[in-house]
Write a protein that holds these residues in place. Structure first.
Motif, mmCIF file in Angstrom:
data_model
loop_
_atom_site.group_PDB
_atom_site.id
_atom_site.type_symbol
_atom_site.label_atom_id
_atom_site.label_comp_id
_atom_site.label_asym_id
_atom_site.label_seq_id
_atom_site.Cartn_x
_atom_site.Cartn_y
_atom_site.Cartn_z
ATOM 1 N N UNK A 178 20.679 -4.400 -44.672
ATOM 2 C CA UNK A 178 19.916 -4.190 -46.014
ATOM 3 C C UNK A 178 18.438 -4.700 -45.884
ATOM 4 N N UNK A 179 17.512 -3.791 -46.396
ATOM 5 C CA UNK A 179 16.105 -4.014 -46.248
ATOM 6 C C UNK A 179 15.839 -5.469 -46.995
ATOM 7 N N UNK A 180 15.071 -6.372 -46.251
ATOM 8 C CA UNK A 180 14.875 -7.474 -47.024
ATOM 9 C C UNK A 180 13.357 -7.571 -47.591
ATOM 10 N N UNK A 181 13.333 -8.300 -48.874
ATOM 11 C CA UNK A 181 11.923 -8.595 -49.381
ATOM 12 C C UNK A 181 11.188 -9.615 -48.322
ATOM 13 N N UNK A 182 9.942 -9.865 -48.799
ATOM 14 C CA UNK A 182 9.133 -10.646 -47.752
ATOM 15 C C UNK A 182 9.536 -12.071 -47.561
ATOM 16 N N UNK A 183 10.007 -12.814 -48.746
ATOM 17 C CA UNK A 183 10.352 -14.023 -48.687
ATOM 18 C C UNK A 183 11.869 -14.120 -49.310
ATOM 19 N N UNK A 184 12.942 -13.825 -48.455
ATOM 20 C CA UNK A 184 14.042 -13.609 -49.279
ATOM 21 C C UNK A 184 14.824 -14.970 -49.434
ATOM 22 N N UNK A 185 14.420 -15.778 -48.925
ATOM 23 C CA UNK A 185 14.845 -17.188 -49.213
ATOM 24 C C UNK A 185 14.317 -18.140 -50.116
ATOM 25 N N UNK A 186 13.079 -17.653 -50.586
ATOM 26 C CA UNK A 186 12.152 -18.554 -51.508
ATOM 27 C C UNK A 186 11.850 -19.773 -50.703
ATOM 28 N N UNK A 187 11.034 -19.458 -49.475
ATOM 29 C CA UNK A 187 10.782 -20.483 -48.668
ATOM 30 C C UNK A 187 9.185 -20.708 -48.713
ATOM 31 N N UNK A 188 8.870 -22.058 -48.443
ATOM 32 C CA UNK A 188 7.487 -22.496 -48.545
ATOM 33 C C UNK A 188 6.511 -22.290 -47.306
ATOM 34 N N UNK A 189 7.245 -22.289 -46.132
ATOM 35 C CA UNK A 189 6.502 -21.906 -44.767
ATOM 36 C C UNK A 189 5.790 -20.833 -44.372
#
Ligand code: HEM
Ligand SMILES: [Cu+2]
Ligand SMILES: [Cu+2]
Lengths: 601, 399
Positions: free
Chosen positions: A538-549
């Motif tokens: 499945x295609x992911x979005x740019x920041x799938x995990x809601x990360x800060x880095x």
């Protein structure tokens, strides 16, 4: 879902952003690439192949250990009639498999594969750099790694069999060519392969160090670096300081084997001949080997700890607890790891006073290790734990690090080591803490950063299935080994049946092998998930995990230079998760501080 | 077994297929921007983690109960008791830490898995806590180090007693040889140059050196012929198939020549100081069993003839590597005869048939067969037993 795999890999980078004008052929893009992202994938895929080979070998010798003398078509299929006549493993081949299994997992999967994949992927991304300091050396590093892998595999096909003296290749067994068949051509190839591997590792490490010191983006001070980067940096430093010692250790062994020197040999009477070599000492080899060997275990462990620090913090939606304490612990572990190597040598005949010193330093290392564990536990306390497959593996690694680190307290105590040195207790200890621990860290990394690598998600449900089969397998295989060790069962034994003492322990071995088979089957779930998802995930979005880095601020498409426009600037540390005063539960490092907000940690 | 594996594979394949189906369905339903892992899935996993923790704990306790009987019975040597005490203390500490940290971890996972309105608590650091969990482990570890090192000290530096036996254990692929000192209570000198068919461990009496020199010269003569023959084969016929053999023969020749030089040197020394090499005459060499006397300190010297080995005495809590070119040492005092040990073990619910010496350093294909029986006797029986063997001086001359 259409076949998007190719898109992500390249075209977008050119067409949409026009960032890189020069034309890339298939070869320069995928084979001799100098792009850190492609090199990371090359390392990962090579490591997966090596891991499958290493795991297959372990299954063959586990079958023998559980049912000694029984015939297995499986063994015969892979080894042929010479090494497994009728499917009964040959004792020489048993030792060869144990040796190559250890070598492959320790060096090719967990050193080359783990650092190679994630240092390459994350150092430029998380620092906001366009690539490694030297893309060219980076490419050479991978190809040397590939070459050394090929030589190691090729060594399995020589007539006298591959190296069989254990992954620690202690001389004289490894030096006297006739002491065991594997000490012939197989051992030569082992040494050549390792020499090339070391060159690869040094090039990689130097590159990582230079990149971290020079290519941090604006605002990325050392104390705003994610812990992943700290771990990769320290790992690289450890590698640069210790691998050259292994190289000299191996060179001297080559001299002893081929040119008649006597660095490690003395007073040997072998098959009717009093050998000419005198004046050397096997202890010299052991010191040199473990001077690398112990830092090596942290070279393996630290990157994995770095990965799970990031995974745990992100998925707990909480800052990592005690960021500075974590850095200090990493530094302390790194420093101490250079002065503990003698704990592998308590029983070698080394002066007992040295045993005293090494016990002292070894047990000290448990303090920073304990701090790290408590900090992880404090991080998940009152968190909002998103139990993604990556998070499951990361928490699993914490558990394994505790279990294996604690048995280290027994081994590190010289007085206790007397009776368990070289028994299965040691095998249980280091497989839990280092083998499984680091593999769990690696899995956590793969599940977490898969979308960053391929623009797609791995299937979480299969991830969970994989996780459960693996953790149950790991505890089922390695926990019972402690009992074998306490019963006195030595490691590297083809069978325990020769001894009266070990007549009754066979049920433990059978149970271990059953769990090993189950765990191995579980790994195919991962492999399926991995390759399927590369193309069909499945295609992911740019920041799938809601990360800060920063790696998640770059577009999904792979482009040279990572960011189409200016590289991001950093305004805060990487762990602003659930920070009071913000609407979202994460604040990326590239977001400027609000007025009056402190860069709080 | 094959059936079991087959079933597992089938089960896994079915599970994978099912998961794939549901995965594709859910993908269609959610669209792209939905959360990738649903809250209900997370709940299941949180629950499973806690369940796993509980099962892990139970199985660990079950293992300890069921397999505890395989753990070695209590120590058969005097110093071993100290080690066992240290082990117990460390083990309790480890188990305590293991259970506490794991309960905390599984508990947190179960309590704080992601829920709809749950907010994570901002808690980046806390100096007091961090101090606490630096200082407490430090204190615990420092005490453990102190305890451990005092044990190590007393195990590794045992003072000789008046009646201790000094004995030697020599390892080679894949057997053991023991040497007792005989009446003079000193072990004679040894050197690998003196090794011959009748003098397997290289004891250096005058006669042994002489006979080894004779042997060595025979070897040299034979090898010189071999080298010549091979040389002509290789050079005249250009027959490279024999080149390796030639290399080997040349190496061996120069090795024996070096041996000859060493032996001649030894002979000269003998002439100067005959008493120096007397010690070996009355040594007793035993090749089938290691006999020890109860309550009598055994001061071991270890040697190896070829590769590394390790002399591991599990019941006695003793181990030392055997290193070619170097002597290594370990000392222990057996506490129970073999017969007594059977009772001791039985009283602990454990099985004990005999003491065994284990080779514990990878040494070649038959490493796993390199065992040696150990028998502990009373002093009287021990003396009687040793007296049945010839002394080395007689053995060598065939008296
Ligand atoms: C934390 C990560 C650790 C890793 C990756 C690790 C890895 C290893 C490995 C690979 C070995 C086996 C070497 C061999 O015999 O071939 C080993 C043995 C050993 N480990 Fe660890 N270890 C770790 C933690 C610890 C800790 C915390 C201690 C002590 C406090 C410890 C003490 C020992 C000792 C003393 C041995 C040698 C045992 C023997 O050969 O008898 N280790 N470890
Ligand atoms: Cu170590
Ligand atoms: Cu051996």
């Amino acid at each position: 879902m259409s076949d998007h795999g190719h898109h992500n890999e390249g075209h977008h980078g050119h067409d949409d952003h026009g960032h890189h004008e020069h034309h890339e052929t298939f070869i320069s893009k995928y084979i001799f690439s100098q792009d850190h992202k492609i090199i990371a994938k090359q390392f990962l895929i090579t490591a997966i192949i090596m891991a499958v080979i290493g795991m297959g070998m372990s299954l063959i010798f586990r079958l023998q250990l559980a049912w000694p003398g029984e015939k297995f078509a499986f063994s015969n299929f892979f080894l042929g009639d010479k090494w497994a006549p009728d499917g009964v493993l040959d004792p020489n081949m048993y030792l060869a498999l144990v040796t190559i299994h250890g070598t492959i997992i320790v060096f090719f999967v967990l050193t080359g594969g783990l650092s190679g994949t994630f240092s390459n992927l994350l150092i430029p991304y998380q620092l906001g750099a366009r690539d490694m300091a030297s893309g060219f050396l980076n490419m050479i590093s991978y190809w040397l790694f590939f070459l050394s892998s090929c030589i190691m595999i090729a060594s399995c096909f020589v007539e006298t069999g591959p190296a069989s003296a254990g992954w620690t290749v202690y001389p004289p067994l490894s030096a006297i060519q006739k002491a065991i068949p594997g000490s012939g051509l197989g051992m030569t190839l082992w040494l050549v392969s390792m020499a090339i591997f070391i060159a690869s590792s040094l090039l990689g490490s130097l590159n990582y160090i230079v990149t971290v010191f020079n290519l941090r983006t604006k605002g990325m001070t050392m104390t705003r670096m994610p812990l992943t980067i700290w771990c990769f940096l320290i790992t690289a430093v450890l590698g640069v300081l210790s691998f050259p010692v292994l190289l000299s250790c191996c060179l001297l062994l080559i001299f002893d084997r081929s040119f008649g020197t006597a660095f490690y040999l003395s007073d040997i009477f072998f098959s009717g001949v009093p050998l000419e070599a005198t004046g050397g000492s096997p202890l010299l080899f052991e010191h040199l080997f473990w001077f690398l060997g112990h830092p090596e275990v942290y070279i393996i462990l630290l990157p994995a700890l770095g990965l799970i620090s990031e995974v745990i913090s992100t998925n707990s939606r909480k800052p990592i607890f005690g960021y500075r304490a974590m850095i200090v612990s990493i530094l302390a572990i790194a420093f101490l790891s250079f002065i503990v190597w003698g704990h592998h040598m308590f029983m070698t005949g080394m002066n007992p006073f040295l045993g005293t010193v090494f016990t002292f330093t070894t047990l000290l290392i448990a303090i920073p290790s304990a701090i790290k564990v408590f900090n992880y536990l404090a991080t998940i306390w009152k968190g909002n734990l998103r139990l993604s497959p990556a998070m499951m593996f990361a928490l699993g690694m914490v558990s394994l690090f505790i279990s294996g680190g604690l048995t280290g307290l027994i081994l590190g105590d010289s007085a206790l080591d007397i009776n368990i040195h070289d028994t299965y207790f040691v095998v249980g200890h280091f497989h839990i803490v280092m083998g499984a621990g680091a593999i769990f860290g690696m899995f956590a990394g793969v599940y977490h950063w898969f979308p960053r690598m391929y623009g797609r998600m791995m299937m979480p449900k299969l991830g969970f299935l994989h996780f459960w089969m693996t953790i149950v397998g790991v505890y089922g295989v390695f926990f019972p080994m402690h009992f074998l060790g306490l019963a006195g069962v030595p490691r590297r034994y083809f069978s325990n049946e020769e001894y009266v003492l070990f007549q009754d322990v066979q049920p433990i071995n059978i149970i271990i092998t059953c769990f090993a088979i189950m765990a191995a089957i579980g790994q195919f779930v991962f492999i399926f998930n991995f390759f399927y998802s590369i193309f069909k995930g499945r295609k992911s979005n740019q920041n799938p995990w809601g990360s800060n880095t920063l790696e998640w601020t770059a577009p999904i498409e792979r482009i040279h230079g990572n960011w189409p426009n200016a590289i991001p600037e950093v305004h805060r540390w990487p762990y602003d998760y659930s920070k009071p005063g913000h609407d979202t539960d994460f604040v990326p490092q590239s977001v400027p501080l609000k007025e009056g907000e402190s860069d709080g940690h | 077994m094959a059936l079991l594996i087959f079933l597992t594979v089938v089960l896994v394949v079915v599970a994978v297929a099912k998961i794939m189906r549901s995965h594709e369905l859910s993908t269609k339903l959610d669209g792209d921007q939905a959360d990738f892992i649903s809250l209900s899935e997370i709940k299941t996993q949180g629950f499973l983690y806690a369940l796993f923790g509980a099962i892990l704990f139970i199985l660990i306790i079950v293992q300890m109960c069921v397999w505890g009987k395989y753990i070695l019975p209590s120590s058969a040597s005097v110093h071993g008791d100290e080690i066992d005490n240290l082990f117990d203390v460390t083990m309790y500490l480890i188990l305590f830490t293991f259970f506490v940290t794991h309960i905390v971890m599984f508990g947190f996972i179960y309590k704080y898995y992601q829920k709809k309105d749950q907010k994570a608590y901002w808690f980046p650091h806390n100096n007091k806590l961090e101090m606490a969990w630096t200082i407490i482990p430090a204190i615990v570890l420092l005490s453990l180090i102190t305890y451990g090192l005092s044990t190590w000290q007393s195990v590794m530096y045992q003072d000789s007693t008046k009646d201790s036996v000094k004995l030697e254990l020599v390892a080679e692929q894949f057997k053991w040889t023991v040497r007792y000192p005989g009446k003079d209570r000193v072990l004679g000198k040894v050197n690998f140059s003196a090794i011959t068919g009748t003098n397997g461990i290289g004891i250096m009496t005058s006669a042994a050196v002489d006979s080894s020199l004779v042997d060595t010269r025979k070897q040299i003569a034979a090898l010189e012929i071999t080298v010549k023959e091979l040389d002509s084969l290789v050079n005249i016929g250009g027959w490279s198939g024999k080149a390796d053999d030639l290399d080997d023969a040349e190496d061996n020749l120069s090795a024996f020549k070096a041996n000859e030089r060493r032996l001649i040197r030894f002979q000269e020394e003998h002439k100067k100081d005959a008493a120096y090499y007397k010690g070996g005459e009355d040594d007793v060499v035993v090749r089938d069993t290691l006999y020890l006397a109860r309550d009598r300190m055994a001061e071991f010297t270890f040697r190896s003839k070829d590769v590394l080995h390790s002399a591991y005495f599990p019941h006695f809590r003793a181990q030392m590597n055997c290193v070619p070119g170097q002597k290594t040492y370990f000392t222990f005092t057996p506490k129970y005869t073999t017969e007594e040990m059977k009772e001791v073990a039985a009283s602990e619910g454990k099985k004990f048939v005999m003491y065994e010496l284990v080779c514990n350093k990878i040494c070649g294909a038959s490493h796993y067969k390199m065992r040696f029986p150990i028998v502990v006797l009373t002093q009287k029986d021990f003396d009687a037993r040793i007296a049945t063997y010839k002394v080395f001086g007689d053995e060598l001359t065939g008296k």
